[in-house]
Design a protein around this motif. Structure first.
Motif, PDB file in Angstrom:
ATOM      1  N   SER A 202       0.859  -1.185   0.000  1.00  3.11           N
ATOM      2  CA  SER A 202       0.000   0.000   0.000  1.00  3.11           C
ATOM      3  C   SER A 202       0.893   1.232   0.000  1.00  3.11           C
ATOM      4  CB  SER A 202      -0.921   0.007   1.227  1.00  3.11           C
ATOM      5  OG  SER A 202      -1.717   1.180   1.258  1.00  3.11           O
TER       6      SER A 202
ATOM      7  N   ARG B   8      -2.322   4.932   0.203  1.00  2.00           N
ATOM      8  CA  ARG B   8      -2.529   5.846   1.322  1.00  2.00           C
ATOM      9  C   ARG B   8      -2.179   7.241   0.819  1.00  2.00           C
ATOM     10  NH1 ARG B   8       1.740   4.111   4.932  1.00  2.00           N
ATOM     11  NH2 ARG B   8       2.604   3.143   3.062  1.00  2.00           N
TER      12      ARG B   8
ATOM     13  N   ASP C   9      -3.591  -2.029  -9.064  1.00  2.00           N
ATOM     14  CA  ASP C   9      -4.776  -2.275  -8.235  1.00  2.00           C
ATOM     15  C   ASP C   9      -4.479  -2.201  -6.739  1.00  2.00           C
ATOM     16  OD1 ASP C   9      -6.328  -2.723 -10.501  1.00  2.00           O
ATOM     17  OD2 ASP C   9      -5.830  -4.861 -10.553  1.00  2.00           O
ATOM     18  N   ARG C  10      -3.269  -1.853  -6.378  1.00  2.00           N
ATOM     19  CA  ARG C  10      -2.923  -1.801  -4.956  1.00  2.00           C
ATOM     20  C   ARG C  10      -3.653  -0.651  -4.253  1.00  2.00           C
ATOM     21  NH1 ARG C  10       3.423  -1.227  -5.068  1.00  2.00           N
ATOM     22  NH2 ARG C  10       2.905  -0.062  -6.973  1.00  2.00           N
ATOM     23  N   PRO C  11      -4.031  -0.835  -2.995  1.00  2.00           N
ATOM     24  CA  PRO C  11      -4.586   0.288  -2.240  1.00  2.00           C
ATOM     25  C   PRO C  11      -3.501   1.341  -2.023  1.00  2.00           C
ATOM     26  CG  PRO C  11      -4.178  -1.563  -0.784  1.00  2.00           C
ATOM     27  CD  PRO C  11      -3.929  -2.064  -2.188  1.00  2.00           C
TER      28      PRO C  11
ATOM     29  N   THR D  61     -11.291   8.848  -6.821  1.00  2.00           N
ATOM     30  CA  THR D  61     -12.151   7.666  -6.751  1.00  2.00           C
ATOM     31  C   THR D  61     -13.053   7.593  -7.971  1.00  2.00           C
ATOM     32  OG1 THR D  61     -12.113   7.680  -4.326  1.00  2.00           O
ATOM     33  CG2 THR D  61     -13.899   6.461  -5.399  1.00  2.00           C
TER      34      THR D  61
ATOM     35  N   ASP E 185      -9.451   2.171  -4.035  1.00  2.00           N
ATOM     36  CA  ASP E 185      -9.087   1.899  -2.642  1.00  2.00           C
ATOM     37  C   ASP E 185      -8.107   2.962  -2.161  1.00  2.00           C
ATOM     38  OD1 ASP E 185      -8.592   0.817  -0.175  1.00  2.00           O
ATOM     39  OD2 ASP E 185      -8.198  -1.205  -0.900  1.00  2.00           O
ATOM     40  N   ILE E 186      -8.659   4.067  -1.665  1.00  2.00           N
ATOM     41  CA  ILE E 186      -7.844   5.194  -1.201  1.00  2.00           C
ATOM     42  C   ILE E 186      -8.128   5.438   0.276  1.00  2.00           C
ATOM     43  CG2 ILE E 186      -7.312   7.650  -1.478  1.00  2.00           C
ATOM     44  CD1 ILE E 186      -8.384   7.472  -4.327  1.00  2.00           C
ATOM     45  N   THR E 187      -7.082   5.509   1.066  1.00  2.00           N
ATOM     46  CA  THR E 187      -7.200   5.893   2.464  1.00  2.00           C
ATOM     47  C   THR E 187      -6.526   7.249   2.648  1.00  2.00           C
ATOM     48  OG1 THR E 187      -7.165   3.600   3.224  1.00  2.00           O
ATOM     49  CG2 THR E 187      -6.637   5.300   4.849  1.00  2.00           C
TER      50      THR E 187
END
Length: 293
Positions: A133, A237, A233-235, A250, A256-258
């Motif tokens: 990530s 941060r 495709d990795r999340p 998004t 997949d974003i934090t």
């Protein structure tokens, strides 16, 4: 007269202003492709053949890199891999324009036809390619903050801190530097005018509206394309306090974003500016706006 003055047709001058500085000698271009240093990707981050014409119905980005770049910024001062990115549409007719300049004896014009074209950058920091990530900063360019060190905003400290945070992170990550985002997309000239309006009492968003401009007109589509290519495709941060940036990325296909809070560089010069950002929706708390003094 001591010399001759050569003129390009107005249409050619206009096109040259947009793209002449993207010119690559064809032999050099072929060498870079052969060495895997010149690539092309589509809007989904998928590789395209750089020798073929880009798709006419979609945005394609050209990438140069990786280029080792030892940085003298931040405390960590890492050596990163730099990639330069530009839209394929900006590269059209470059060779013919460059040939026209040379054939007309207009070599001296190259220095005058400075392009306003946005050439974005990606800095791959640490072992970003293998991160589960990666830590990411999508940073909008700010001449006054990033280069001059102005404290009217927090952009310079945010850039420095992002380099440090990504360098120190065990997984590493990417800094995407968006060159066409000055003043939240309004450009440096209009940004200078908003500063004068702010000095008369308006906040940063009111000043944009007084000029008839949007609060935030930045386009993050190229950033999304680059992150699809580098992160896949990795999340990720994302170092940001701006929920709109997360929403925009998004909507552009990054699923997949934090968000990771990134408040830095607060002082008496930019507190009012940051308060306006908080009122506009940025995730900045009252505690974040306190300074040591």
């Amino acid at each position: 007269m001591a010399g001759h003055v050569h003129f390009l047709p107005l249409a050619a001058q206009s096109q040259a202003r947009k793209s002449v500085f993207t010119y690559l000698n064809p032999d050099v271009r072929e060498k870079l492709i052969d060495h895997g240093k010149l690539m092309r990707i589509d809007s989904q981050g998928e590789a395209l053949d750089p020798r073929q014409s880009p798709p006419a119905d979609g945005v394609a980005l050209n990438l140069l890199g990786p280029i080792p770049l030892p940085l003298g910024r931040g405390h960590e001062q890492p050596t990163v891999d730099w990639y330069a990115a530009v839209r394929s549409t900006e590269l059209g007719q470059v060779e013919s324009l460059a040939n026209t300049l040379r054939d007309s004896g207009g070599q001296h014009l190259f220095a005058e036809l400075v392009s306003s074209m946005a050439v974005n950058s990606v800095l791959a920091i640490g072992d970003a390619a293998n991160a589960e990530s990666p830590l990411v900063r999508v940073h909008s360019n700010c001449l006054t903050g990033d280069i001059f060190g102005s404290r009217r905003c927090e952009c310079g400290p945010q850039l420095e801190a992002a380099l440090d945070r990504i360098s120190q992170d065990p997984q590493g990550g990417y800094l995407v530097y968006m060159a066409g985002h000055e003043g939240r997309g309004i450009g440096l000239w209009a940004k200078a005018a908003t500063y004068l309006l702010q000095d008369e009492g308006e906040d940063t968003y009111q000043a944009n509206r007084s000029l008839g401009l949007p609060d935030d007109s930045r386009d993050f589509s190229d950033a999304a394309t680059l992150l699809k290519f580098f992160a896949g495709d990795r999340p990720i941060r994302l170092l940001t306090n701006n929920p709109k940036k997360v929403r925009d990325l998004t909507e552009l296909g990054l699923a997949d974003i934090t968000a990771v809070k990134h408040v830095i560089g607060v002082d008496d010069n930019n507190r009012r500016y940051l308060e306006a950002k908080r009122e506009w929706g940025h995730e900045i708390g009252e505690q974040d706006l306190r300074t040591d003094d």
